[in-house]
Design a protein around this motif. Structure first.
Motif, PDB file in Angstrom:
ATOM      1  N   TRP A  86       0.799  -1.228   0.000  1.00 36.82           N
ATOM      2  CA  TRP A  86       0.000   0.000   0.000  1.00 36.82           C
ATOM      3  C   TRP A  86       0.833   1.280   0.000  1.00 36.82           C
ATOM      4  O   TRP A  86       0.294   2.379  -0.119  1.00 36.82           O
ATOM      5  CB  TRP A  86      -0.993   0.019   1.163  1.00 36.82           C
ATOM      6  CG  TRP A  86      -0.489  -0.420   2.507  1.00 36.82           C
ATOM      7  CD1 TRP A  86      -0.690  -1.633   3.097  1.00 36.82           C
ATOM      8  CD2 TRP A  86       0.269   0.358   3.451  1.00 36.82           C
ATOM      9  NE1 TRP A  86      -0.111  -1.677   4.349  1.00 36.82           N
ATOM     10  CE2 TRP A  86       0.480  -0.465   4.588  1.00 36.82           C
ATOM     11  CE3 TRP A  86       0.778   1.649   3.457  1.00 36.82           C
ATOM     12  CZ2 TRP A  86       1.196  -0.024   5.715  1.00 36.82           C
ATOM     13  CZ3 TRP A  86       1.495   2.101   4.564  1.00 36.82           C
ATOM     14  CH2 TRP A  86       1.688   1.264   5.668  1.00 36.82           C
ATOM     15  N   TRP A  87       2.159   1.171   0.098  1.00 40.57           N
ATOM     16  CA  TRP A  87       3.006   2.366  -0.037  1.00 40.57           C
ATOM     17  C   TRP A  87       2.994   2.909  -1.464  1.00 40.57           C
ATOM     18  O   TRP A  87       3.356   4.070  -1.692  1.00 40.57           O
ATOM     19  CB  TRP A  87       4.451   2.050   0.345  1.00 40.57           C
ATOM     20  CG  TRP A  87       4.705   1.849   1.806  1.00 40.57           C
ATOM     21  CD1 TRP A  87       5.063   0.681   2.413  1.00 40.57           C
ATOM     22  CD2 TRP A  87       4.623   2.824   2.847  1.00 40.57           C
ATOM     23  NE1 TRP A  87       5.212   0.866   3.765  1.00 40.57           N
ATOM     24  CE2 TRP A  87       4.949   2.178   4.058  1.00 40.57           C
ATOM     25  CE3 TRP A  87       4.308   4.186   2.873  1.00 40.57           C
ATOM     26  CZ2 TRP A  87       4.976   2.839   5.283  1.00 40.57           C
ATOM     27  CZ3 TRP A  87       4.335   4.853   4.094  1.00 40.57           C
ATOM     28  CH2 TRP A  87       4.667   4.188   5.277  1.00 40.57           C
ATOM     29  N   ALA A  88       2.609   2.102  -2.423  1.00 39.85           N
ATOM     30  CA  ALA A  88       2.616   2.521  -3.834  1.00 39.85           C
ATOM     31  C   ALA A  88       1.428   3.445  -4.097  1.00 39.85           C
ATOM     32  O   ALA A  88       0.329   2.993  -4.436  1.00 39.85           O
ATOM     33  CB  ALA A  88       2.568   1.303  -4.741  1.00 39.85           C
ATOM     34  N   VAL A  89       1.654   4.751  -3.927  1.00 40.92           N
ATOM     35  CA  VAL A  89       0.606   5.753  -4.120  1.00 40.92           C
ATOM     36  C   VAL A  89       1.140   6.878  -5.001  1.00 40.92           C
ATOM     37  O   VAL A  89       2.339   6.977  -5.264  1.00 40.92           O
ATOM     38  CB  VAL A  89       0.140   6.334  -2.765  1.00 40.92           C
ATOM     39  CG1 VAL A  89      -0.521   5.267  -1.915  1.00 40.92           C
ATOM     40  CG2 VAL A  89       1.302   6.993  -2.016  1.00 40.92           C
ATOM     41  N   HIS A 143       8.629   4.084  -3.010  1.00 42.54           N
ATOM     42  CA  HIS A 143       7.655   3.301  -3.773  1.00 42.54           C
ATOM     43  C   HIS A 143       7.021   4.101  -4.899  1.00 42.54           C
ATOM     44  O   HIS A 143       6.058   3.646  -5.518  1.00 42.54           O
ATOM     45  CB  HIS A 143       6.574   2.751  -2.846  1.00 42.54           C
ATOM     46  CG  HIS A 143       7.041   1.606  -1.997  1.00 42.54           C
ATOM     47  ND1 HIS A 143       7.832   1.773  -0.869  1.00 42.54           N
ATOM     48  CD2 HIS A 143       6.835   0.268  -2.099  1.00 42.54           C
ATOM     49  CE1 HIS A 143       8.083   0.597  -0.333  1.00 42.54           C
ATOM     50  NE2 HIS A 143       7.502  -0.331  -1.047  1.00 42.54           N
ATOM     51  N   GLY A 144       7.552   5.293  -5.158  1.00 43.75           N
ATOM     52  CA  GLY A 144       7.117   6.020  -6.346  1.00 43.75           C
ATOM     53  C   GLY A 144       6.215   7.222  -6.151  1.00 43.75           C
ATOM     54  O   GLY A 144       5.779   7.827  -7.138  1.00 43.75           O
ATOM     55  N   ALA A 145       5.904   7.604  -4.915  1.00 43.46           N
ATOM     56  CA  ALA A 145       5.046   8.774  -4.690  1.00 43.46           C
ATOM     57  C   ALA A 145       5.678  10.021  -5.295  1.00 43.46           C
ATOM     58  O   ALA A 145       6.885  10.245  -5.180  1.00 43.46           O
ATOM     59  CB  ALA A 145       4.799   8.978  -3.205  1.00 43.46           C
ATOM     60  N   GLN A 146       4.859  10.849  -5.927  1.00 40.46           N
ATOM     61  CA  GLN A 146       5.347  12.020  -6.645  1.00 40.46           C
ATOM     62  C   GLN A 146       5.085  13.343  -5.920  1.00 40.46           C
ATOM     63  O   GLN A 146       5.695  14.359  -6.254  1.00 40.46           O
ATOM     64  CB  GLN A 146       4.684  12.092  -8.025  1.00 40.46           C
ATOM     65  CG  GLN A 146       5.004  10.900  -8.913  1.00 40.46           C
ATOM     66  CD  GLN A 146       6.477  10.848  -9.283  1.00 40.46           C
ATOM     67  OE1 GLN A 146       6.992  11.750  -9.937  1.00 40.46           O
ATOM     68  NE2 GLN A 146       7.165   9.806  -8.853  1.00 40.46           N
ATOM     69  N   ALA A 147       4.180  13.330  -4.948  1.00 43.48           N
ATOM     70  CA  ALA A 147       3.810  14.577  -4.268  1.00 43.48           C
ATOM     71  C   ALA A 147       3.643  14.333  -2.772  1.00 43.48           C
ATOM     72  O   ALA A 147       3.207  13.261  -2.340  1.00 43.48           O
ATOM     73  CB  ALA A 147       2.518  15.141  -4.849  1.00 43.48           C
ATOM     74  N   PHE A 148       3.989  15.364  -2.003  1.00 44.40           N
ATOM     75  CA  PHE A 148       3.869  15.290  -0.546  1.00 44.40           C
ATOM     76  C   PHE A 148       3.345  16.626  -0.056  1.00 44.40           C
ATOM     77  O   PHE A 148       3.929  17.678  -0.347  1.00 44.40           O
ATOM     78  CB  PHE A 148       5.215  14.986   0.105  1.00 44.40           C
ATOM     79  CG  PHE A 148       5.129  14.566   1.549  1.00 44.40           C
ATOM     80  CD1 PHE A 148       5.152  13.225   1.888  1.00 44.40           C
ATOM     81  CD2 PHE A 148       5.040  15.510   2.564  1.00 44.40           C
ATOM     82  CE1 PHE A 148       5.076  12.822   3.224  1.00 44.40           C
ATOM     83  CE2 PHE A 148       4.959  15.127   3.897  1.00 44.40           C
ATOM     84  CZ  PHE A 148       4.982  13.775   4.232  1.00 44.40           C
ATOM     85  N   ALA A 149       2.238  16.612   0.692  1.00 41.90           N
ATOM     86  CA  ALA A 149       1.652  17.824   1.264  1.00 41.90           C
ATOM     87  C   ALA A 149       1.657  17.693   2.782  1.00 41.90           C
ATOM     88  O   ALA A 149       1.143  16.717   3.331  1.00 41.90           O
ATOM     89  CB  ALA A 149       0.230  18.035   0.756  1.00 41.90           C
ATOM     90  N   LEU A 150       2.239  18.673   3.456  1.00 48.11           N
ATOM     91  CA  LEU A 150       2.463  18.606   4.900  1.00 48.11           C
ATOM     92  C   LEU A 150       1.794  19.751   5.642  1.00 48.11           C
ATOM     93  O   LEU A 150       1.868  20.908   5.220  1.00 48.11           O
ATOM     94  CB  LEU A 150       3.973  18.684   5.180  1.00 48.11           C
ATOM     95  CG  LEU A 150       4.388  18.827   6.652  1.00 48.11           C
ATOM     96  CD1 LEU A 150       4.223  17.504   7.386  1.00 48.11           C
ATOM     97  CD2 LEU A 150       5.827  19.329   6.759  1.00 48.11           C
TER      98      LEU A 150
END
Length: 210
Positions: free
Chosen positions: A60-63, A101-108
């Motif tokens: 499930w890390w693949a997002v 795992h390929g995530a392209q965006a991170f919002a914090l």
């Protein structure tokens, strides 16, 4: 899109989760938590995890993107070390694994005044996390820096409640950057950032959230 959301039980986190599940752009929301969430939804996957020992090989890390609203207070944490673990170490561990795992965006959800060189411990921890996230080379990184968060919490935070009551009363007189940041506006900003995944690192200030 598949979105990973950590911190779904908090004030802002619950609003984010609702918005993600309602979005037609989102096909699945993965919301790891220490305990099962009360909410059930066909789009929602809720793995129960130990944030001190996250499963690095979980599928499930693949997002596509991550929204992080993890956070506590010094009073609730009980010590500076415990606070840093929740507000720095856990978000960073999540960010690293999702990126791997390929995530392209991170919002914090960060904080107004976040600065790795700040003499204020709270602001310094937030700033150090921002720096560490920037070093992970996410194609899209959005740092949302609210002021005092305005909303109804399930748990009682006496000091925060007093400060919030005062700032609400003085709201018309306060400069925009010092006004309380509405929880709903913070949630909107985080979800929009995750779905848009605009290239580069951007900051959304408290002035934009008031």
């Amino acid at each position: 899109m598949r979105i990973l959301h950590v911190g779904a039980t908090g004030l802002v986190g619950q609003l984010v989760l609702t918005r993600l599940l309602e979005s037609p752009q989102v096909t699945q929301v993965v919301a790891p938590a220490r305990r099962p969430l009360a909410l059930r939804h066909p789009k929602l996957e809720n793995p129960v995890v130990d944030f001190d020992a996250l499963p690095a090989d979980a599928p499930w890390w693949a997002v596509d993107a991550v929204v992080c609203t993890l956070g506590t207070t010094l009073a609730a944490a009980g010590s500076r070390g415990a606070f840093r673990r929740v507000d720095h170490d856990y978000p960073l561990a999540v960010a690293r694994l999702a990126r791997a795992h390929g995530a392209q965006a991170f919002a914090l959800t960060s904080a107004m005044g976040a600065n790795a060189r700040s003499p204020v411990f709270y602001n310094r921890v937030k700033g150090e996390l921002e720096q560490a996230l920037a070093a992970l080379d996410y194609p899209a990184l959005v740092l949302v820096r609210p002021g005092l968060i305005d909303g109804e919490r399930s748990e009682r935070r006496t000091g925060e409640a007093i400060a919030l009551a005062a700032s609400r009363a003085l709201r018309p007189l306060l400069p925009r950057k010092w006004r309380p940041s509405r929880a709903s506006r913070i949630a909107d900003a985080l979800v929009a950032a995750a779905l848009a995944a605009a290239p580069g690192c951007s900051v959304i200030t408290s002035s934009e959230l008031g």
